[in-house]
Design a protein around this motif. Structure first.
Motif, PDB file in Angstrom:
ATOM      1  N   LYS A 254       0.935  -0.904  -0.535  1.00 34.26           N
ATOM      2  CA  LYS A 254       0.080   0.202  -0.224  1.00 34.26           C
ATOM      3  C   LYS A 254       1.241   1.491   0.148  1.00 34.26           C
ATOM      4  N   THR A 255       2.681   1.263   0.320  1.00 35.06           N
ATOM      5  CA  THR A 255       2.390   2.627   1.040  1.00 35.06           C
ATOM      6  C   THR A 255       3.805   2.328   0.020  1.00 35.06           C
ATOM      7  N   HIS A 256       4.263   1.033  -0.982  1.00 34.75           N
ATOM      8  CA  HIS A 256       5.915   0.495  -1.388  1.00 34.75           C
ATOM      9  C   HIS A 256       5.711  -0.094  -2.342  1.00 34.75           C
ATOM     10  N   GLU A 257       6.002   0.868  -3.657  1.00 35.96           N
ATOM     11  CA  GLU A 257       5.617   0.060  -5.130  1.00 35.96           C
ATOM     12  C   GLU A 257       5.906  -1.064  -5.442  1.00 35.96           C
ATOM     13  N   LYS A 258       7.122  -1.339  -5.073  1.00 37.20           N
ATOM     14  CA  LYS A 258       8.349  -2.742  -5.126  1.00 37.20           C
ATOM     15  C   LYS A 258       8.682  -3.350  -3.599  1.00 37.20           C
ATOM     16  N   VAL A 259       8.093  -4.625  -3.472  1.00 39.63           N
ATOM     17  CA  VAL A 259       8.503  -5.378  -2.042  1.00 39.63           C
ATOM     18  C   VAL A 259       9.049  -6.237  -2.597  1.00 39.63           C
ATOM     19  N   HIS A 260       9.685  -7.017  -2.115  1.00 39.11           N
ATOM     20  CA  HIS A 260      10.014  -8.562  -1.718  1.00 39.11           C
ATOM     21  C   HIS A 260      10.752  -8.943  -0.974  1.00 39.11           C
ATOM     22  N   VAL A 261      10.613 -10.975  -0.737  1.00 37.69           N
ATOM     23  CA  VAL A 261      11.007 -10.959   0.301  1.00 37.69           C
ATOM     24  C   VAL A 261      11.573 -11.552   0.136  1.00 37.69           C
ATOM     25  N   VAL A 262      12.400 -12.027   1.175  1.00 39.78           N
ATOM     26  CA  VAL A 262      13.624 -12.920   1.690  1.00 39.78           C
ATOM     27  C   VAL A 262      13.423 -13.621   2.403  1.00 39.78           C
ATOM     28  N   ILE A 263      13.714 -14.678   2.433  1.00 37.34           N
ATOM     29  CA  ILE A 263      13.493 -15.681   3.044  1.00 37.34           C
ATOM     30  C   ILE A 263      14.875 -16.414   4.150  1.00 37.34           C
ATOM     31  N   LEU A 264      14.642 -15.864   4.986  1.00 36.42           N
ATOM     32  CA  LEU A 264      16.123 -16.173   6.015  1.00 36.42           C
ATOM     33  C   LEU A 264      16.112 -17.563   6.839  1.00 36.42           C
ATOM     34  N   GLY A 265      16.748 -18.249   7.620  1.00 37.17           N
ATOM     35  CA  GLY A 265      16.992 -19.395   8.008  1.00 37.17           C
ATOM     36  C   GLY A 265      17.442 -20.792   8.114  1.00 37.17           C
ATOM     37  N   ASN A 266      17.039 -21.797   8.113  1.00 36.84           N
ATOM     38  CA  ASN A 266      18.177 -22.912   8.722  1.00 36.84           C
ATOM     39  C   ASN A 266      17.511 -24.004   7.239  1.00 36.84           C
ATOM     40  N   ASP A 267      16.293 -24.106   7.365  1.00 34.48           N
ATOM     41  CA  ASP A 267      15.784 -25.054   6.502  1.00 34.48           C
ATOM     42  C   ASP A 267      15.117 -24.737   4.677  1.00 34.48           C
ATOM     43  N   PRO A 268      16.126 -24.286   4.017  1.00 35.22           N
ATOM     44  CA  PRO A 268      16.049 -23.655   2.978  1.00 35.22           C
ATOM     45  C   PRO A 268      14.463 -24.801   2.279  1.00 35.22           C
ATOM     46  N   ILE A 269      15.400 -25.359   1.728  1.00 35.46           N
ATOM     47  CA  ILE A 269      14.020 -26.834   1.579  1.00 35.46           C
ATOM     48  C   ILE A 269      12.874 -26.585   1.912  1.00 35.46           C
ATOM     49  N   TRP A 270      12.548 -26.912   3.209  1.00 34.68           N
ATOM     50  CA  TRP A 270      11.352 -26.600   3.637  1.00 34.68           C
ATOM     51  C   TRP A 270      10.398 -26.137   3.174  1.00 34.68           C
ATOM     52  N   SER A 271      11.340 -24.303   3.658  1.00 36.46           N
ATOM     53  CA  SER A 271      10.453 -22.885   2.728  1.00 36.46           C
ATOM     54  C   SER A 271      10.711 -22.846   0.991  1.00 36.46           C
ATOM     55  N   GLN A 272      10.583 -23.696   0.818  1.00 38.16           N
ATOM     56  CA  GLN A 272      10.923 -23.931  -0.135  1.00 38.16           C
ATOM     57  C   GLN A 272       8.899 -24.471  -0.910  1.00 38.16           C
ATOM     58  N   SER A 273       9.152 -25.397   0.348  1.00 38.34           N
ATOM     59  CA  SER A 273       7.965 -26.268   0.110  1.00 38.34           C
ATOM     60  C   SER A 273       6.530 -25.101   0.011  1.00 38.34           C
ATOM     61  N   ILE A 274       7.444 -24.102   0.415  1.00 34.75           N
ATOM     62  CA  ILE A 274       5.686 -22.756   1.775  1.00 34.75           C
ATOM     63  C   ILE A 274       6.085 -21.769   0.428  1.00 34.75           C
ATOM     64  N   PHE A 275       6.539 -21.606  -0.515  1.00 31.58           N
ATOM     65  CA  PHE A 275       6.822 -20.581  -0.822  1.00 31.58           C
ATOM     66  C   PHE A 275       7.378 -20.187  -2.805  1.00 31.58           C
ATOM     67  N   TYR A 276       7.194 -22.222  -3.512  1.00 35.98           N
ATOM     68  CA  TYR A 276       7.171 -22.671  -4.483  1.00 35.98           C
ATOM     69  C   TYR A 276       6.891 -21.676  -5.268  1.00 35.98           C
ATOM     70  N   ASP A 277       5.583 -21.308  -5.248  1.00 31.39           N
ATOM     71  CA  ASP A 277       4.817 -20.299  -5.892  1.00 31.39           C
ATOM     72  C   ASP A 277       5.675 -19.056  -5.978  1.00 31.39           C
ATOM     73  N   ARG A 278       6.409 -18.196  -5.640  1.00 29.58           N
ATOM     74  CA  ARG A 278       6.505 -16.891  -5.154  1.00 29.58           C
ATOM     75  C   ARG A 278       8.469 -17.060  -5.786  1.00 29.58           C
ATOM     76  N   VAL A 279       9.478 -18.304  -5.673  1.00 33.93           N
ATOM     77  CA  VAL A 279      10.533 -18.159  -5.492  1.00 33.93           C
ATOM     78  C   VAL A 279      11.738 -17.949  -7.396  1.00 33.93           C
ATOM     79  N   THR A 280      12.517 -16.933  -6.316  1.00 27.84           N
ATOM     80  CA  THR A 280      12.903 -16.638  -8.142  1.00 27.84           C
ATOM     81  C   THR A 280      13.758 -17.441  -8.218  1.00 27.84           C
ATOM     82  N   ASN A 281      14.949 -17.983  -6.971  1.00 32.00           N
ATOM     83  CA  ASN A 281      15.698 -18.209  -6.926  1.00 32.00           C
ATOM     84  C   ASN A 281      15.844 -19.311  -8.534  1.00 32.00           C
TER      85      ASN A 281
END
Length: 397
Positions: A254-281
């Motif tokens: 609502k207040t920023h034209e370009k918003v990007h999400v970065v997932i930090l943490g100790n389980d990138p494979i699990w994170s991929q299963s949660i954000f698989y439809d949004r991943v840029t990698n």
């Protein structure tokens, strides 16, 4: 000052020799060459002197003698195998307590296990933090032991209740000291002590593609690993993690034209299963997922997400310090997630999952007002479980 015991003198010389070897090994093997631990050199002065009194009396770079009042804590996390988040809490709390009591922050060199951890895990990454302490050998007979923060990890036990005690050396026996109230009055200094090295910052910069550098960055922290099996902490939950991230994206779009999400943490494979439809990698887009924990939420906002690889904890801290405009803590008792938020960009807004809603066992040892700073905002799911909202009794807004 005279010492009758040749055994004590011999033990100290052996300890000095051991520490010297450890530091020399650290210089040779560590990627950081700036040791900068001038206070630790106080102990090593024994290599040039046969007078034990010199070592015991030398009080740091300002030359204050050992009759200056001191304080030390048990540093439980340093010898019990605690993670980096726990180590940072205990060390910064000790420094903050010393400031509140107008005493010297001391690490007693009779603890070989503590020195090992400091040299191996803390000093190579945060040398400025280690420089805030004096290393001394103070006999136990000259230390007054007091109980503080003994039965709970995450409550503030105000050290100023000891301010009128006149004993020269205090030792606070307790665990973890996980409250920002011990050191928040030194926050600007804490941020400087924990500033990443140039090489760590370069590695952190490599986690983000150049096109996103100027975007508004929402950092979602994921904590899984041992949290899934230890029976106490609650790990990041897939549904909350995705719903809360989507909620914040909608808020800030609502207040920023370009918003990007970065997932930090100790389980990138699990994170991929949660954000698989949004991943840029590109390396993850064709990854053969072992499972899909949740289908994408309905009406999910459009955005792209970068999932960072598991490199080192200090790399994630450096990334947060440079890029995170918003931090979302999805495992509410994660001390590393806490530090990721505390060390984020100075104006960063922090959100965290309700520790009560997650049924995290740490709640039995926690006073939320002591653990989470008042500006941080608590999130919870709605009764139907399909929406995120600010908690009614959020400490923040």
């Amino acid at each position: 000052m005279k010492f009758a015991s040749p055994i004590l003198f011999s033990l100290l010389i052996c300890l000095n020799f051991y520490l010297l070897l450890k530091i020399q090994k650290n210089v040779a093997e560590s990627r950081k060459c700036e040791i900068g631990v001038e206070n630790l050199a106080n102990v090593l002065r024994a290599q040039k002197s046969t007078n034990l009194a010199e070592i015991l009396e030398f009080g740091g770079e300002d030359g204050v003698k050992n009759d200056t009042k001191t304080v030390q804590t048990q540093l439980y996390a340093l010898y019990s195998g605690g993670g980096l988040g726990n180590l940072l809490f205990e060390l910064t709390a000790l420094r903050g307590i010393a400031s509140l009591l107008t005493r010297r922050a001391i690490i007693n060199v009779d603890r070989r296990d503590v020195i090992d951890v400091l040299i191996a895990k803390v000093q190579p990454v945060f040398p400025r933090l280690i420089e805030q302490f004096e290393f001394r050998l103070i006999p136990k007979s000259k230390i007054r032991v007091l109980e503080s923060n003994l039965e709970a990890c995450c409550k503030f036990d105000d050290p100023e209740r000891f301010s009128k005690i006149s004993d020269p050396n205090l030792w606070l026996r307790g665990h973890y000291f996980q409250s920002f109230k011990y050191f928040d009055h030194l926050r600007d200094k804490v941020r400087k002590w924990l500033r990443p090295s140039l090489m760590t910052q370069i590695r952190a910069d490599s986690l983000l593609e150049g096109e996103f550098f100027k975007h508004f960055i929402i950092c979602t922290h994921v904590r899984r690993g041992d949290f899934t099996t230890d029976g106490l902490h609650k790990p990041s939950d897939g549904r909350f993690t995705r719903l809360a991230t989507d909620f914040l994206v909608e808020e800030y779009q609502k207040t920023h034209e370009k918003v990007h999400v970065v997932i930090l943490g100790n389980d990138p494979i699990w994170s991929q299963s949660i954000f698989y439809d949004r991943v840029t990698n590109k390396s993850l887009q064709n990854f053969a997922l072992p499972y899909i924990e949740n289908s994408p939420p309905k009406n999910s906002p459009k955005y792209q997400a970068t999932i960072t690889p598991t490199l080192t904890a200090e790399t994630d801290l450096a990334f947060s310090n440079r890029f995170c405009d918003v931090v979302l803590i999805t495992a509410p008792s994660s001390t590393f997630g806490w530090w990721l938020a505390y060390l984020a960009k100075p104006a960063a807004q922090v959100y965290y999952r309700s520790v009560v809603e997650s049924r995290d066992g740490v709640i039995r040892e926690m006073v939320e007002d002591d653990f989470y700073p008042p500006s941080w905002i608590k999130l919870e799911t709605s009764m139907g479980g399909d929406q995120i909202r600010r908690a009614k009794f959020s400490i923040g807004h």
